[in-house]
Design an enzyme around this catalytic site. Structure first.
Site, PDB file in Angstrom:
ATOM      1  N   HIS A 176       0.850  -1.196   0.000  1.00 19.54           N
ATOM      2  CA  HIS A 176       0.000   0.000   0.000  1.00 19.54           C
ATOM      3  C   HIS A 176       0.889   1.250   0.000  1.00 19.54           C
ATOM      4  O   HIS A 176       1.966   1.253   0.601  1.00 19.54           O
ATOM      5  CB  HIS A 176      -0.915  -0.002   1.223  1.00 19.54           C
ATOM      6  CG  HIS A 176      -1.955   1.078   1.150  1.00 19.54           C
ATOM      7  ND1 HIS A 176      -1.683   2.376   1.497  1.00 19.54           N
ATOM      8  CD2 HIS A 176      -3.233   1.057   0.725  1.00 19.54           C
ATOM      9  CE1 HIS A 176      -2.777   3.113   1.305  1.00 19.54           C
ATOM     10  NE2 HIS A 176      -3.733   2.336   0.835  1.00 19.54           N
ATOM     11  N   GLU A 213      -4.133   1.941  -7.036  1.00 15.91           N
ATOM     12  CA  GLU A 213      -4.501   2.983  -6.087  1.00 15.91           C
ATOM     13  C   GLU A 213      -3.610   4.200  -6.333  1.00 15.91           C
ATOM     14  O   GLU A 213      -2.488   4.261  -5.787  1.00 15.91           O
ATOM     15  CB  GLU A 213      -4.302   2.482  -4.655  1.00 15.91           C
ATOM     16  CG  GLU A 213      -5.135   1.260  -4.328  1.00 15.91           C
ATOM     17  CD  GLU A 213      -5.548   1.219  -2.854  1.00 15.91           C
ATOM     18  OE1 GLU A 213      -6.623   0.703  -2.589  1.00 15.91           O
ATOM     19  OE2 GLU A 213      -4.816   1.736  -1.995  1.00 15.91           O
ATOM     20  N   GLY A 224      -7.207   8.886   0.423  1.00 14.40           N
ATOM     21  CA  GLY A 224      -7.309   9.596   1.701  1.00 14.40           C
ATOM     22  C   GLY A 224      -7.987  10.948   1.618  1.00 14.40           C
ATOM     23  O   GLY A 224      -8.486  11.363   0.564  1.00 14.40           O
ATOM     24  N   SER A 239     -10.391   7.089  -2.771  1.00 13.67           N
ATOM     25  CA  SER A 239     -11.582   7.935  -2.703  1.00 13.67           C
ATOM     26  C   SER A 239     -12.785   7.341  -3.423  1.00 13.67           C
ATOM     27  O   SER A 239     -13.551   8.070  -4.059  1.00 13.67           O
ATOM     28  CB  SER A 239     -11.282   9.349  -3.222  1.00 13.67           C
ATOM     29  OG  SER A 239     -10.391  10.014  -2.357  1.00 13.67           O
TER      30      SER A 239
HETATM   31  P1  13P Z   1      -9.777   5.964   0.758  1.00 15.04           P
HETATM   32  O1  13P Z   1     -10.954   5.206   0.141  1.00 15.04           O
HETATM   33  O2  13P Z   1     -10.076   6.448   2.128  1.00 15.04           O
HETATM   34  O3  13P Z   1      -9.275   7.018  -0.166  1.00 15.04           O
HETATM   35  O4  13P Z   1      -8.600   4.901   0.938  1.00 15.04           O
HETATM   36  C1  13P Z   1      -8.312   4.060  -0.124  1.00 15.04           C
HETATM   37  C2  13P Z   1      -7.286   3.089   0.257  1.00 15.04           C
HETATM   38  O5  13P Z   1      -6.173   3.426   0.599  1.00 15.04           O
HETATM   39  C3  13P Z   1      -7.670   1.661   0.221  1.00 15.04           C
HETATM   40  O6  13P Z   1      -6.549   0.866   0.394  1.00 15.04           O
END
Ligand code: 13P
Length: 257
Positions: free
Chosen positions: A96, A168, A174, A215
């Site tokens: 991640h 991602e 975030g 998001s």
């Molecule tokens: P958000 O959906 O809060 O942006 O986070 C995504 C994420 O990092 C999933 O691994």
């Protein structure tokens, strides 16, 4: 027909009480979930065993947010794939962007962890993403494909369909993230899919699961899921409340039907 994956990582959030409350509250939606959907949840290590036993009768799979690439030994602070499995995990999140940015995760440790997960029959969920700077430079696809290639280095072809890849974008994750548009997400997913086809053949590439994360919310989830190269969503904030997660399951259920 390929399954639609709908999963969440809680990151470093919740306590015993709120973890248990989440698991109990999503139970009714999970009970009604069709076999077209593959739900998963990735709690922090301390709540793994509890969440996995509370949800053990359901289709949902439970994972961990990291593992060590070694099975046992003098690795203070680490959790081995065997321990994760022993406590109920069947999925291992690897690479991640928060781990890459803050905890020294590199492409090299990512591939070691992918090998370790597969060695023990765990599903590696490999996260790859481009930074805002890479996006600006127009090298998003190259950057992401490079990460995918290294993550999968030396994995036997017959094991590849057990690997899940999550695109991602770092700029999308975030509180300060901006979700990728449907077109941006599909473009990178398609680029990953083509690279996989070139490396391993069209059949393997088509059968690999590619998720989008960053998001994802109740407004964009349906559109993302309907993109031809997106097989599901990997969600943070929107799914941390049980209602949000249950709604995402309903959205996936309605999509394409
Ligand atoms: P958000 O959906 O809060 O942006 O986070 C995504 C994420 O990092 C999933 O691994």
């Amino acid at each position: 027909m390929k399954k639609i994956w709908v999963g969440t990582s809680w990151k470093m959030n919740k306590d015993t009480q709120t973890a248990e409350a989440w698991a109990s509250a999503v139970l009714p939606s999970l009970k009604h979930c069709s076999s077209r959907i593959q739900p998963f949840v990735i709690p922090p290590f301390p709540y793994l065993q509890m969440v996995s036993s509370l949800l053990s009768e359901q289709l949902i799979r439970v994972g961990v947010q990291n593992i060590c690439w070694q099975d046992e030994g003098a690795y203070t602070g680490e959790v081995s794939p065997l321990m994760a499995k022993d406590c109920g995990a069947s999925i291992v999140e690897i690479g991640h962007s928060e781990r890459r940015a803050m905890f020294g995760e590199t492409d090299e440790t990512v591939t070691l962890k992918v090998h370790a997960a597969l060695r023990h029959g765990l599903t590696p969920l490999v996260c790859v993403g481009d930074t805002a700077q890479e996006k600006q430079w127009g090298v998003s696809a190259e950057s992401v494909i490079r990460q995918v290639k290294i993550a999968l280095y030396d994995i036997p072809v017959e094991s590849l369909t057990q690997v899940v890849i999550a695109y991602e974008p770092v700029w999308a994750i975030g509180e300060h993230g901006v979700p990728a548009t449907l077109e941006e997400a599909q473009t990178i997913h398609q680029a990953i899919r083509s690279a996989l086809a070139e490396l391993y053949g069209a059949n393997v590439s088509q059968n690999m699961v590619l998720l989008y994360g960053g998001s994802v919310n109740l407004s964009n989830a349906g559109g993302l899921i309907e993109q031809p190269d997106i097989d599901g969503v990997f969600v943070g904030r929107t799914a941390w409340e049980a209602d949000g997660y249950s709604e995402l399951l309903s959205i996936a259920e309605r999509s394409g039907s």
